[in-house]
Design a protein around this motif. Structure first.
Motif, PDB file in Angstrom:
ATOM      1  N   LEU A 192       0.802  -1.218   0.000  1.00 31.70           N
ATOM      2  CA  LEU A 192       0.000   0.000   0.000  1.00 31.70           C
ATOM      3  C   LEU A 192       0.842   1.279   0.000  1.00 31.70           C
ATOM      4  O   LEU A 192       0.437   2.272  -0.627  1.00 31.70           O
ATOM      5  N   PRO A 193       2.003   1.327   0.667  1.00 29.06           N
ATOM      6  CA  PRO A 193       2.821   2.546   0.554  1.00 29.06           C
ATOM      7  C   PRO A 193       3.230   2.879  -0.871  1.00 29.06           C
ATOM      8  O   PRO A 193       3.341   4.054  -1.228  1.00 29.06           O
ATOM      9  N   THR A 194       3.443   1.848  -1.703  1.00 32.21           N
ATOM     10  CA  THR A 194       3.772   2.140  -3.107  1.00 32.21           C
ATOM     11  C   THR A 194       2.576   2.754  -3.827  1.00 32.21           C
ATOM     12  O   THR A 194       2.749   3.548  -4.754  1.00 32.21           O
ATOM     13  N   PHE A 195       1.355   2.390  -3.424  1.00 38.41           N
ATOM     14  CA  PHE A 195       0.167   3.018  -3.994  1.00 38.41           C
ATOM     15  C   PHE A 195       0.161   4.512  -3.664  1.00 38.41           C
ATOM     16  O   PHE A 195      -0.155   5.340  -4.514  1.00 38.41           O
ATOM     17  N   SER A 196       0.516   4.830  -2.417  1.00 41.73           N
ATOM     18  CA  SER A 196       0.545   6.232  -2.013  1.00 41.73           C
ATOM     19  C   SER A 196       1.557   7.021  -2.831  1.00 41.73           C
ATOM     20  O   SER A 196       1.319   8.176  -3.181  1.00 41.73           O
ATOM     21  N   HIS A 197       2.683   6.403  -3.139  1.00 42.26           N
ATOM     22  CA  HIS A 197       3.711   7.090  -3.927  1.00 42.26           C
ATOM     23  C   HIS A 197       3.214   7.424  -5.326  1.00 42.26           C
ATOM     24  O   HIS A 197       3.766   8.325  -5.978  1.00 42.26           O
ATOM     25  N   HIS A 198       2.192   6.725  -5.781  1.00 42.85           N
ATOM     26  CA  HIS A 198       1.630   6.986  -7.110  1.00 42.85           C
ATOM     27  C   HIS A 198       0.331   7.789  -7.041  1.00 42.85           C
ATOM     28  O   HIS A 198      -0.423   7.834  -8.008  1.00 42.85           O
ATOM     29  N   GLY A 199       0.069   8.410  -5.903  1.00 40.54           N
ATOM     30  CA  GLY A 199      -1.079   9.313  -5.805  1.00 40.54           C
ATOM     31  C   GLY A 199      -2.375   8.684  -5.362  1.00 40.54           C
ATOM     32  O   GLY A 199      -3.445   9.281  -5.543  1.00 40.54           O
ATOM     33  N   ILE A 200      -2.330   7.485  -4.789  1.00 38.73           N
ATOM     34  CA  ILE A 200      -3.544   6.818  -4.309  1.00 38.73           C
ATOM     35  C   ILE A 200      -3.694   7.082  -2.808  1.00 38.73           C
ATOM     36  O   ILE A 200      -2.740   6.919  -2.043  1.00 38.73           O
ATOM     37  N   CYS A 201      -4.887   7.486  -2.392  1.00 35.03           N
ATOM     38  CA  CYS A 201      -5.179   7.722  -0.973  1.00 35.03           C
ATOM     39  C   CYS A 201      -6.195   6.691  -0.485  1.00 35.03           C
ATOM     40  O   CYS A 201      -6.959   6.126  -1.274  1.00 35.03           O
ATOM     41  N   PHE A 202      -6.219   6.510   0.825  1.00 32.44           N
ATOM     42  CA  PHE A 202      -7.081   5.496   1.427  1.00 32.44           C
ATOM     43  C   PHE A 202      -8.060   6.153   2.389  1.00 32.44           C
ATOM     44  O   PHE A 202      -7.650   6.817   3.341  1.00 32.44           O
ATOM     45  N   ASP A 203      -9.340   5.949   2.111  1.00 31.03           N
ATOM     46  CA  ASP A 203     -10.352   6.443   3.031  1.00 31.03           C
ATOM     47  C   ASP A 203     -10.324   5.634   4.325  1.00 31.03           C
ATOM     48  O   ASP A 203     -10.517   6.164   5.409  1.00 31.03           O
ATOM     49  N   PHE A 204     -10.077   4.334   4.187  1.00 34.25           N
ATOM     50  CA  PHE A 204      -9.944   3.470   5.360  1.00 34.25           C
ATOM     51  C   PHE A 204      -9.151   2.235   4.959  1.00 34.25           C
ATOM     52  O   PHE A 204      -9.068   1.872   3.785  1.00 34.25           O
ATOM     53  N   ILE A 205      -8.535   1.602   5.938  1.00 37.34           N
ATOM     54  CA  ILE A 205      -7.867   0.310   5.766  1.00 37.34           C
ATOM     55  C   ILE A 205      -8.343  -0.572   6.910  1.00 37.34           C
ATOM     56  O   ILE A 205      -8.027  -0.324   8.080  1.00 37.34           O
ATOM     57  N   GLU A 206      -9.146  -1.586   6.591  1.00 35.00           N
ATOM     58  CA  GLU A 206      -9.733  -2.450   7.605  1.00 35.00           C
ATOM     59  C   GLU A 206      -9.344  -3.904   7.328  1.00 35.00           C
ATOM     60  O   GLU A 206      -8.900  -4.245   6.232  1.00 35.00           O
ATOM     61  N   ARG A 207      -9.541  -4.750   8.337  1.00 30.00           N
ATOM     62  CA  ARG A 207      -9.259  -6.178   8.209  1.00 30.00           C
ATOM     63  C   ARG A 207     -10.558  -6.971   8.247  1.00 30.00           C
ATOM     64  O   ARG A 207     -11.483  -6.637   9.006  1.00 30.00           O
ATOM     65  N   PHE A 208     -10.620  -7.997   7.417  1.00 29.23           N
ATOM     66  CA  PHE A 208     -11.746  -8.909   7.492  1.00 29.23           C
ATOM     67  C   PHE A 208     -11.708  -9.653   8.823  1.00 29.23           C
ATOM     68  O   PHE A 208     -10.626  -9.857   9.397  1.00 29.23           O
ATOM     69  N   PRO A 209     -12.871 -10.060   9.321  1.00 31.14           N
ATOM     70  CA  PRO A 209     -12.859 -10.876  10.544  1.00 31.14           C
ATOM     71  C   PRO A 209     -12.064 -12.152  10.331  1.00 31.14           C
ATOM     72  O   PRO A 209     -12.059 -12.730   9.243  1.00 31.14           O
ATOM     73  N   THR A 210     -11.373 -12.586  11.352  1.00 31.21           N
ATOM     74  CA  THR A 210     -10.581 -13.810  11.268  1.00 31.21           C
ATOM     75  C   THR A 210     -11.511 -15.019  11.174  1.00 31.21           C
ATOM     76  O   THR A 210     -12.480 -15.140  11.932  1.00 31.21           O
ATOM     77  N   VAL A 211     -11.229 -15.890  10.210  1.00 33.08           N
ATOM     78  CA  VAL A 211     -12.042 -17.089  10.022  1.00 33.08           C
ATOM     79  C   VAL A 211     -11.301 -18.278  10.627  1.00 33.08           C
ATOM     80  O   VAL A 211     -10.156 -18.555  10.271  1.00 33.08           O
TER      81      VAL A 211
END
Length: 836
Positions: A192-211
């Motif tokens: 995801l940090p490489t996405f930021s370097h290319h101008g991508i922003c994140f409204d949220f970063i969440e995890r799926f519930p553990t199965v």
């Protein structure tokens, strides 16, 4: 249900491999009931992920089977160990570490990424290669890692593909949901940090519930509800899902909250990784899976396997007695029961076995081979080709050639763990015509397909290939996408969806970052004067080239027009016409004076000075034509010096006429010494000295910093001005200053002589002419400095015409009137009597 219905019999010279697939059933722990067995010379084991069910946590005061009554469970470590041990045991029984009969251990095992780590604990002891058809797991033990062979390309190519899709559609504001494991952790922290370097922003970063197998169902639902609220509250349209096989089931689960919670479901574009897959289950026919419409997902590159469709059409419960899955699948897929069914009655309908698989919606069963199934298909052939390579290698080392039966027996008796050495070196073309091989790092050389999901009202769907990632293609072809083939959710009216923190800054505006907001969130500011932005969302406005200027919308640069005072435009025509008119009048006056040169009124006040004044007034009108037209070198060199010298001569003539009048009246006293100053010599001296002085100023000007043709690109916004650069502004104002000095002196002398009693006295007329002259040139300076371009030239021309016309109009009309209209007054008697 089973994600594939394919019986793999792998035939190579001297080798027939069987594939054994097992599935756990918790109601009867031993033996495992749901399995598939096909006889052959060698066996390939398989523990394959299926659908998932959850149960509440197990109470210890009851027997577990009382609570765990579902036939389908997530593969927990315990059940995976059990399935792994059965692969190592005699068919029909589980005796750990013993092999009864002639059945050997499987030469390799195929497993899903969610169970391969647990499978490895048992199988690695026996050095059995394990091929996983999902992303490579994180293996902490080196002695286990050597036996893993992923049938999955390098995940970095997929990450690059996700980024390319986001950049292609300009989706810079996204939400991210990742699986809660080591792979998900690496994705969040490394990718995801490489996405930021290319101008991508994140409204949220969440995890799926553990199965997990033992999970508090109510707690998982609470976690899912929280995630659902975050997703639906997000202003991002695009959701990137980084998950595994079970993640699709979790996604389907928590998206059902819109039906039970008062939370409206917003349309989102789901972008899913290749590790995820649509897991069919009987309950899916009752759930709304329309949220997948328009979704994009990645999948390991596949090709159509010839004959697979026809193979599925022939499958029915009676087609394979050793298939322990098909009857169980048939009952749940077609909602019917066979006699002596093992599952709880769910339908009064009896299964005939003649039902058609193609009649099922895709949410229950897909007739095409999916990417995971394609990987399993290739994995079986990788093992077979590795066996063949090993057999050929042994033959080259001097092994004795044997008969077909003997050759098989020899192959069975070999140390088959040595196949690990050959697995990564195989290279072959599968039945779909695709080359299968691994690189030097043991990674599958393959790309990814980009899939667009098209849903239908009957819960069926299509996976449409709309692009791909081919890391080995030329740089321009590594990423491909066909926008016209994509079906977007209907709410977007087939227009490309936007996923931005705020609306675009359109052309003519630039971005300004919002305080305390991600860098993708910004305000839009209009470009300042003189700058443009030609694209959306530009960080800053740019300056046009010198020969261009911004249009009124400030979104493009327009070439500047070339401008100068020309004869073709109205202003040039008017000024040239006045110059010609005044030149004609001056020439007419000269003609009248020459014709009547012997008359008293012409002789009065020095006839030669009058002629000189008229000639230089004529030249001053004509010098206007040096200022009109396209500037060139000669024009620029001549026009200001010519104008300065001509005007200086004209004004000096006026000064001389005034001085002579004053001296004439001062010399009327008998014996006055001033009489000798009255005459042509004094007049000529005055004119000559003034002219020479101005000429010397002009020579110095031309010698030090002469005027030259120039281009002014900055004074006018939309025009390039062709002009004469004066070279030295100081010298230009010296010329004007000397003319002004002569005019002031002439005015002063004329003012002193205004009351002299003589009909020959022109002092009053000269006063008015000098008033006009001084007024014009005093007004000229501020006006000239406040105008630009060709209008500066027009101001100077106007000043030349006005001042010259002032001299002509104030001095000569009275004399012309006497000469032409009242000739009887043009005699000495009337002049002496002062009766004009």
């Amino acid at each position: 249900m089973v994600r594939f219905m394919v019986s793999l019999l792998v035939f190579l010279p001297g080798v027939v491999c069987k594939v054994t697939i097992v599935k756990c059933n918790i109601r009867d722990p031993l033996p495992i009931l749901h399995k598939y067995y096909q006889s052959g010379d060698l066996s390939i084991g398989g523990i394959i992920s299926q659908v998932h069910r959850f149960s509440n946590s197990i109470p210890f005061d009851k027997y577990p089977s009382y609570e765990l009554v579902d036939d389908h469970v997530n593969f927990s470590p315990g059940w995976t160990y059990l399935a792994s041990m059965e692969l190592l045991s005699t068919q029909g029984g589980v005796i750990p570490n013993y092999n009864c009969g002639f059945q050997s251990h499987p030469v390799a095992a195929i497993g899903g990424p969610d169970i391969c780590l647990h499978m490895s604990t048992i199988l690695s002891i026996y050095k059995i290669p394990q091929l996983t058809y999902g992303s490579a797991p994180v293996v902490n033990k080196e002695d286990q890692a050597v036996f893993f062979q992923p049938m999955f390309p390098n995940g970095d190519h997929q990450h690059s593909g996700i980024l390319q899709v986001l950049l292609h559609f300009r989706w810079t504001w996204i939400g991210v949901l990742s699986v809660n494991d080591d792979n998900g952790e690496r994705f969040v922290h490394d990718v995801l940090p490489t996405f930021s370097h290319h101008g991508i922003c994140f409204d949220f970063i969440e995890r799926f519930p553990t199965v997990s197998f033992y999970i508090d169902f109510s707690n998982m639902m609470d976690e899912s509800l929280k995630i659902y609220k975050v997703v639906m509250a997000s202003t991002a349209t695009v959701m990137v899902l980084y998950g595994e096989i079970e993640t699709m089931m979790i996604l389907k689960t928590f998206l059902q909250f819109s039906e039970v919670e008062d939370i409206p479901r917003k349309t989102k574009i789901w972008m899913m990784t290749a590790q995820m897959d649509f897991t069919s289950s009987s309950i899916d026919r009752y759930w709304n899976i329309g949220f997948l419409h328009g979704a994009l997902s990645f999948a390991v590159h596949t090709k159509e396997v010839l004959g697979f469709w026809e193979f599925l059409q022939t499958r029915n419960p009676s087609s394979g007695e050793q298939d322990g899955f098909i009857k169980f699948f048939w009952e749940q897929a077609f909602i019917c029961l066979f006699p002596k069914s093992e599952i709880h009655p769910q339908s009064e309908k009896t299964c005939t076995g003649e039902e058609k698989l193609e009649a099922l919606p895709a949410s229950v069963f897909e007739m095409s081979m999916t990417a995971h199934s394609y990987s399993i298909y290739n994995a079986a052939y990788v093992v077979a080709h590795a066996l063949q390579s090993m057999q050929l290698h042994k033959s080259k080392q001097g092994w004795k050639e044997a008969t077909a039966a003997g050759g098989r027996q020899n192959l069975q008796n070999q140390e088959l763990w040595q196949i690990n050495h050959f697995l990564r070196r195989v290279s072959f073309n599968n039945s779909a015509g695709e080359k299968i091989f691994f690189d030097e790092n043991g990674e599958l050389v393959a790309g990814f397909d980009i899939i667009n999901w098209v849903m239908f009202p009957n819960q069926s769907f299509l996976r449409v290939k709309v692009g791909g990632i081919d890391p080995w293609a030329p740089p321009d072809n590594v990423f491909s996408i066909h926008e016209d083939s994509i079906t977007w959710p209907s709410i977007f009216n087939q227009a490309q969806p936007l996923s931005l923190c705020n609306d675009n800054c359109y052309e003519g505006f630039s971005k300004k970052k919002k305080e305390r907001e991600p860098f993708c969130c910004y305000d839009c500011l209009a470009c300042p004067e003189g700058k443009i932005s030609s694209q959306k969302d530009m960080d800053d406005c740019s300056q046009c080239l010198e020969d261009h200027y911004p249009n009124h919308r400030q979104d493009t640069c327009i070439p500047k027009g070339i401008t100068f005072l020309s004869y073709e435009e109205p202003l040039g025509i008017v000024l040239a016409s006045f110059a010609l008119l005044f030149s004609f009048i001056t020439a007419l006056v000269i003609g009248i004076f020459i014709k009547h040169q012997e008359t008293p009124i012409v002789k009065a006040n020095n006839r030669d000075l009058t002629y000189a004044l008229l000639v230089f007034l004529l030249l001053s009108f004509l010098c206007v034509f040096l200022f009109i037209g396209r500037p060139d070198t000669l024009m620029c060199l001549l026009r200001q010096p010519a104008f300065g010298i001509i005007f200086s001569v004209a004004v000096s003539c006026v000064l001389a006429k005034t001085v002579i009048v004053v001296l004439a009246f001062m010399a009327t006293k008998p014996g006055s010494r001033k009489r000798k100053w009255v005459g042509k010599r004094t007049a000529s001296s005055i004119v000559l000295s003034c002219s020479v002085t101005q000429t010397m100023i002009c020579i110095v000007w031309l010698a030090t910093s002469s005027p030259f043709p120039d281009v002014d690109m900055h004074s006018m916004t939309d025009e390039i001005i062709l002009e004469c650069n004066e070279g030295s502004v100081t010298m230009f104002y010296c010329v004007l200053g000397f003319m002004g000095f002569l005019a002031i002196v002439s005015f002063s002398v004329a003012f002193l002589a205004r009351k002299l009693p003589d009909s020959f006295n022109e002092a009053k007329f000269i006063i008015f002419s000098m008033l006009v002259f001084c007024s014009v040139w005093l007004t000229f300076v501020p006006t000239y400095l406040s105008t630009k371009g060709k209008y500066m030239v027009a101001v100077e021309i106007f000043s030349i015409l006005a001042s010259s016309a002032g001299l002509l109009g104030c001095i000569f009309p009275p004399k012309c009137y006497i000469i032409v209209v009242k000739p009887e007054l043009n005699n000495r008697q009337h002049l002496m009597k002062g009766k004009y």
